[in-house]
Scaffold this motif. Structure first.
Motif, mmCIF file in Angstrom:
data_model
loop_
_atom_site.group_PDB
_atom_site.id
_atom_site.type_symbol
_atom_site.label_atom_id
_atom_site.label_comp_id
_atom_site.label_asym_id
_atom_site.label_seq_id
_atom_site.Cartn_x
_atom_site.Cartn_y
_atom_site.Cartn_z
ATOM 1 N N ILE A 23 27.367 -2.894 -7.113
ATOM 2 C CA ILE A 23 27.947 -1.461 -6.753
ATOM 3 C C ILE A 23 28.472 -0.914 -8.060
ATOM 4 C CG2 ILE A 23 29.293 -0.202 -5.052
ATOM 5 C CD1 ILE A 23 28.433 -2.334 -2.971
ATOM 6 N N SER B 116 22.382 4.771 -1.033
ATOM 7 C CA SER B 116 22.709 3.515 -1.682
ATOM 8 C C SER B 116 21.277 2.578 -1.466
ATOM 9 C CB SER B 116 23.903 2.796 -1.344
ATOM 10 O OG SER B 116 23.809 2.246 0.113
ATOM 11 N N HIS C 36 21.986 1.172 4.599
ATOM 12 C CA HIS C 36 22.451 2.396 4.092
ATOM 13 C C HIS C 36 21.406 3.411 3.996
ATOM 14 C CE1 HIS C 36 26.632 1.179 2.950
ATOM 15 N NE2 HIS C 36 26.077 -0.316 3.325
ATOM 16 N N ASN D 38 26.895 2.303 -10.058
ATOM 17 C CA ASN D 38 27.854 3.769 -10.351
ATOM 18 C C ASN D 38 27.789 4.130 -11.818
ATOM 19 O OD1 ASN D 38 29.070 4.924 -7.690
ATOM 20 N ND2 ASN D 38 28.760 2.764 -7.248
ATOM 21 N N TYR E 93 29.839 6.459 -5.177
ATOM 22 C CA TYR E 93 31.045 7.253 -5.344
ATOM 23 C C TYR E 93 31.032 7.992 -6.788
ATOM 24 C CZ TYR E 93 32.110 2.614 -7.345
ATOM 25 O OH TYR E 93 32.052 1.501 -7.983
ATOM 26 N N VAL F 60 35.517 3.386 -2.131
ATOM 27 C CA VAL F 60 34.724 3.712 -1.041
ATOM 28 C C VAL F 60 35.411 4.703 -0.096
ATOM 29 C CG1 VAL F 60 33.381 2.501 0.800
ATOM 30 C CG2 VAL F 60 33.189 1.781 -1.337
ATOM 31 N N LEU G 289 28.778 4.424 -1.034
ATOM 32 C CA LEU G 289 28.831 3.262 -2.000
ATOM 33 C C LEU G 289 28.432 4.044 -3.257
ATOM 34 C CD1 LEU G 289 27.134 0.099 -0.488
ATOM 35 C CD2 LEU G 289 29.789 0.855 -0.682
#
Length: 446
Positions: A80, A16, A21, A84, A119, A199, A117
């Protein structure tokens, strides 16, 4: 596994785009590359890594249209989910091309390793029948707290009255309710809960890689092994296991090291609240004058020095050094550093412990509250500054307690002993080295 054999195996990594991260993901890339795997990194257009620092790896940006977004904390819960959604299609297309046309170039895909993060990866991996492994860049203690929160929520424990915030959490008694990474006295927005559920969810991932040490988090790790029921590989601290330190996204001001060279041993307080936290104006001013009034030398990371009080730099003179970003691992390893005022992000926590530097803990959000509680009340190597309004008097007293008084010296001795014990983890025969060997064999078997 022999290096020659591993070269036919490719690991695809999806970090991420946030500094706390992407740094451990890049460190993991170096660890796996040293074991012979070829490394492909698919990354968001937001906050991309400097690929010229990592010629060993192949980088492919995912066309997600996020390059102009602001990655600050206030925007996280919007970015986030959007990331995704936007990355899913480009990532799937890239993997299909890689499997059909690029096997000779990169080797057969052994598995996909993704930050928790990101996913969306799990769904794509399932569709293409590729095994996926989750990288958790947080502490085991934090994820235990998240899982416990959802169990307690299912039992209708929340919202809580203010009077219960200092009570121990039933399933994790080392924590108080106020240490959980959520505001528990009011309803948590549904979009926040959905994100946290994603998460925390393992999906169909076949294993978890954790940037921690079994010797450090044994109790929480045992709990999580029962909870997730998949292999967990604790191969931290990744900053010590990796062969390269060029993993920072921000430009580091190395000139501060020559300033540290002129300071007495254990005399300097290093202050950094990470890459996302932004102090409000009043807190910045109170912190500034608290540092000044403490009469201790300090190195302070302030991303915009324009926010400092008028005349402050002149008043501080050579007793303080203010930089936009510091080479933190090098700073914490410097003999002049005697303490670290930190937001208690997990990377900073590990780096401080492994250099034997006691901490002033000022958590801001997320996992930081849990880490701060462990630092101050479980491992007892930090002072709790708390999350109430800061005044310059509170700041000055905390600094003097850590840097001058007997309590600070006790913390320094305790964290030095902790450092000595934990160093065995990442040496030959240590728990992290053994876990890495098991991970390498596991990934090759996939």
């Amino acid at each position: 596994m022999a290096v020659e054999e591993a070269k036919s195996h490719c690991v695809v990594l999806i970090p991420s785009p946030f500094t706390g991260h992407i740094t451990p993901m890049l460190q993991l890339a170096y660890v796996l590359h040293a074991k012979g795997f070829s490394i492909v990194i698919n990354h968001s257009e937001l906050n991309p890594p400097d690929t010229s620092n990592h010629p060993e790896f192949t980088f492919f940006p995912l066309k997600d249209g996020l390059s102009n977004r602001d990655p600050s904390f206030s925007n996280l819960f919007n970015i986030i989910p959007e990331m995704n959604t936007n990355c899913r299609g480009p990532f799937r297309q890239y993997l299909v091309e890689m499997m059909e046309e690029k096997t000779e170039l990169y080797g057969k895909i052994s598995c996909i390793v993704y930050d928790h993060l990101m996913y969306f990866v799990n769904e794509v991996a399932d569709h293409l029948k590729l095994p996926s492994i989750l990288l958790r860049p947080s502490s085991c203690a934090y994820m235990e707290a998240v899982c416990a929160f959802f169990q307690l929520r299912a039992e209708n424990h929340f919202p809580l009255p203010e009077s219960q915030l200092l009570d121990p959490v039933p399933k994790v008694p080392v924590l108080r309710f106020k240490d959980l990474p959520f505001a528990l006295t009011s309803e948590i927005p549904e979009h926040v809960l959905k994100l946290l559920e994603k998460v925390a969810d393992l999906g169909s991932s076949v294993a978890i890689i954790w940037n921690t040490m079994g010797d450090l988090e044994n109790r929480a790790l045992s709990w999580l092994q029962q909870y997730y029921q998949v292999p967990i590989f604790t191969i931290g601290p990744l900053h010590k296991m990796a062969s390269s330190s060029l993993t920072s996204l921000a430009e580091e001001d190395a000139n501060c090291i020559s300033w540290l060279d002129t300071q007495a041993p254990n005399s300097v307080l290093y202050v950094s609240l990470g890459s996302i936290v932004v102090m409000d104006e009043n807190e910045l001013i109170e912190t500034a004058w608290g540092l000044f009034n403490s009469n201790r030398p300090f190195l302070w990371v302030v991303r915009s020095s324009n926010d400092l009080p008028d005349g402050y730099l002149e008043a501080v003179g050579d007793r303080g050094r203010i930089v936009k970003w510091a080479p933190q691992k090098e700073v914490l390893a410097h003999p002049a550093i005697g303490g670290f005022w930190s937001h208690c992000g997990w990377n900073s926590t590990l780096e401080s412990i492994l250099e034997g530097v006691p901490m002033i803990c000022r958590p801001c959000f997320g996992d930081q509250n849990v880490n701060a509680r462990y630092l101050t009340h479980v491992w007892k190597v930090g002072l709790e500054l708390g999350t109430d309004d800061l005044t310059r008097g509170v700041v000055e007293r905390a600094i003097r307690k850590l840097m001058v008084e007997e309590e600070g010296e006790e913390l320094r001795l305790r964290i030095h002993d902790m450092k000595q014990k934990l160093q065995m983890s990442f040496r030959d025969g240590g728990s992290s080295r053994n876990s890495l060997k098991s991970l390498t064999e596991f990934m090759s078997s996939l």
